[in-house]
Design a protein around this motif. Structure first.
Motif, mmCIF file in Angstrom:
data_model
loop_
_atom_site.group_PDB
_atom_site.id
_atom_site.type_symbol
_atom_site.label_atom_id
_atom_site.label_comp_id
_atom_site.label_asym_id
_atom_site.label_seq_id
_atom_site.Cartn_x
_atom_site.Cartn_y
_atom_site.Cartn_z
ATOM 1 N N LEU A 82 34.467 44.918 43.510
ATOM 2 C CA LEU A 82 36.072 44.477 43.160
ATOM 3 C C LEU A 82 35.995 43.176 43.952
ATOM 4 C CD1 LEU A 82 38.143 47.679 44.351
ATOM 5 C CD2 LEU A 82 37.924 46.715 42.223
ATOM 6 N N THR A 83 35.610 42.838 44.984
ATOM 7 C CA THR A 83 35.655 41.642 45.477
ATOM 8 C C THR A 83 34.963 40.456 44.428
ATOM 9 O OG1 THR A 83 35.542 42.608 47.551
ATOM 10 C CG2 THR A 83 35.032 40.118 47.612
ATOM 11 N N PHE A 84 33.698 40.867 44.248
ATOM 12 C CA PHE A 84 32.925 39.789 43.287
ATOM 13 C C PHE A 84 33.658 39.543 42.217
ATOM 14 C CE2 PHE A 84 29.668 39.561 39.912
ATOM 15 C CZ PHE A 84 29.045 38.208 40.583
ATOM 16 N N GLN A 227 39.876 32.877 52.295
ATOM 17 C CA GLN A 227 40.400 33.512 51.226
ATOM 18 C C GLN A 227 39.496 34.625 50.808
ATOM 19 O OE1 GLN A 227 43.335 33.171 50.649
ATOM 20 N NE2 GLN A 227 43.535 34.405 49.016
ATOM 21 N N LEU A 228 38.109 34.569 50.778
ATOM 22 C CA LEU A 228 37.322 35.452 50.126
ATOM 23 C C LEU A 228 37.338 36.745 51.297
ATOM 24 C CD1 LEU A 228 34.767 36.350 48.467
ATOM 25 C CD2 LEU A 228 33.513 34.873 49.780
ATOM 26 N N LEU A 231 40.334 38.398 50.793
ATOM 27 C CA LEU A 231 40.501 39.330 49.443
ATOM 28 C C LEU A 231 39.628 40.479 49.787
ATOM 29 C CD1 LEU A 231 40.836 39.807 46.477
ATOM 30 C CD2 LEU A 231 38.860 38.160 46.300
ATOM 31 N N PHE A 232 38.251 40.430 50.299
ATOM 32 C CA PHE A 232 37.518 41.455 50.581
ATOM 33 C C PHE A 232 38.184 42.760 51.592
ATOM 34 C CE2 PHE A 232 34.761 43.219 54.013
ATOM 35 C CZ PHE A 232 33.832 44.141 53.295
ATOM 36 N N LYS A 233 38.947 42.379 52.451
ATOM 37 C CA LYS A 233 39.940 43.173 52.943
ATOM 38 C C LYS A 233 40.888 43.563 52.502
ATOM 39 C CE LYS A 233 40.130 40.564 56.778
ATOM 40 N NZ LYS A 233 40.557 40.088 58.064
#
Length: 323
Positions: A82-84, A227-228, A231-233
């Protein structure tokens, strides 16, 4: 004779060990409050470690049992997917939006600004639920001439799955924030450099690739990594759609076993581990783009460790020499 003798004594002081009474006394700087703060910090850390190690409610045995459980690993893998996908689509859209904001065309500027304003104003959870229920708003989508005939249409009932809705929602939200990060990085580069490049006849595309982006990345890289990580969390929000990512998997397990705290620790451990890897990646990216702004690149963790080992060896060798 007296002045001659005094001058000889002053010259002989460094070699012969004689002290010059007129020389200032060197006193090392003392930092008592620094040692007090270090002591307080060590005590607090020791208390935290003791509390984590001795509290029976944490159930470290259950934690070890489920840390590498296949269902948990599957949740970690789905979270990374999902993160990628959201990062790729989000930052691609963010770059486009950033240059639309920087365009001289007022329509492009207003469109990009409106997009960023709307997306940043709506909570991410609401966006996720909106895309998850898109078939309720639009039962069918069609392709054809705007306000004219349709070439073909299809139902949206099975078009957008829960996983696709999650990726779309995360990407749409990420694009708005990424556009501001990229725009800030581009604006941080002085206009004088672009004017000089234009005066030298350098094409605009080459100006962007060779002059603007390498310098803008010094500003973009830390903010983009933050920000990455966010987004991961934030992928845990898609648990409302029953997607078996990390947090939802943990919820299912502690709903079945009633081991809430150790399962939350399992999720925390994976989030901390993967966030740490992203932070290491950020360090090397920043180091890569610091080549033009620093006289010497900051040492890597491995280089710092080797330097510390060499200093310890040199200190040990000096002590043996004195003995």
């Amino acid at each position: 004779m007296t002045s001659t003798t005094d001058s000889k004594t002053a010259l002989a002081a460094p070699d012969g060990g004689a002290e010059d009474p007129s020389a200032p006394k060197i006193v090392p700087v003392r930092h008592p409050w620094r040692w007090v703060s270090v002591s307080v910090a060590l005590v607090l850390v020791a208390q935290l470690v003791h509390a984590l190690a001795t509290n029976p409610g944490l159930e470290w045995g259950t934690f070890r049992q489920y840390l590498f459980d296949p269902s948990v690993l599957h949740g970690v893998w789905l979270t990374l997917q999902l993160t990628f996908y959201a990062v790729l689509a989000g930052f691609a859209g963010g770059i486009v939006l950033a240059f639309m904001r920087l365009s001289t065309n007022p329509l492009l500027r207003v469109t990009a600004y409106a997009y960023v304003w709307v997306v940043r104003s709506v909570p991410l959870l609401v966006q996720v639920l909106f895309w998850f229920n898109i078939s309720y708003l639009y039962s069918r989508l069609s392709v054809g001439v705007p306000f004219g005939p349709e070439f073909f249409s299809f139902s949206t009932t099975n078009l957008v799955s829960s996983l696709s809705a999650a990726v779309i929602a995360l990407s749409v939200n990420e694009a708005a924030f990424a556009s501001e990060i990229v725009r800030a990085g581009v604006l941080s580069v002085g206009h004088g450099q672009l004017e000089a490049a234009a005066a030298l006849g350098i094409p605009r595309r080459r100006q962007l690739v060779r002059i603007v982006l390498p310098q803008a990345m010094r500003t973009i890289a830390p903010n983009a990594t933050n920000q990455l990580i966010a987004l991961f969390k934030n992928t845990s929000i898609v648990s409302v759609m029953a997607i078996m990512e990390l947090f939802y998997t943990v919820q299912v397990i502690y709903g079945r076993t009633s081991r809430v705290v150790p399962m939350l620790l399992v999720a925390t451990a994976w989030y901390v581990l993967l966030t740490t890897l992203l932070s290491i990646f950020q360090y090397y990216v920043e180091r890569r783009f610091a080549k033009g702004s620093a006289r010497m690149l900051p040492p890597t963790p491995v280089q710092r460790l080797c330097l510390a080992v060499r200093e310890l060896r040199a200190a040990a060798a000096g002590e043996r020499t004195l003995r």
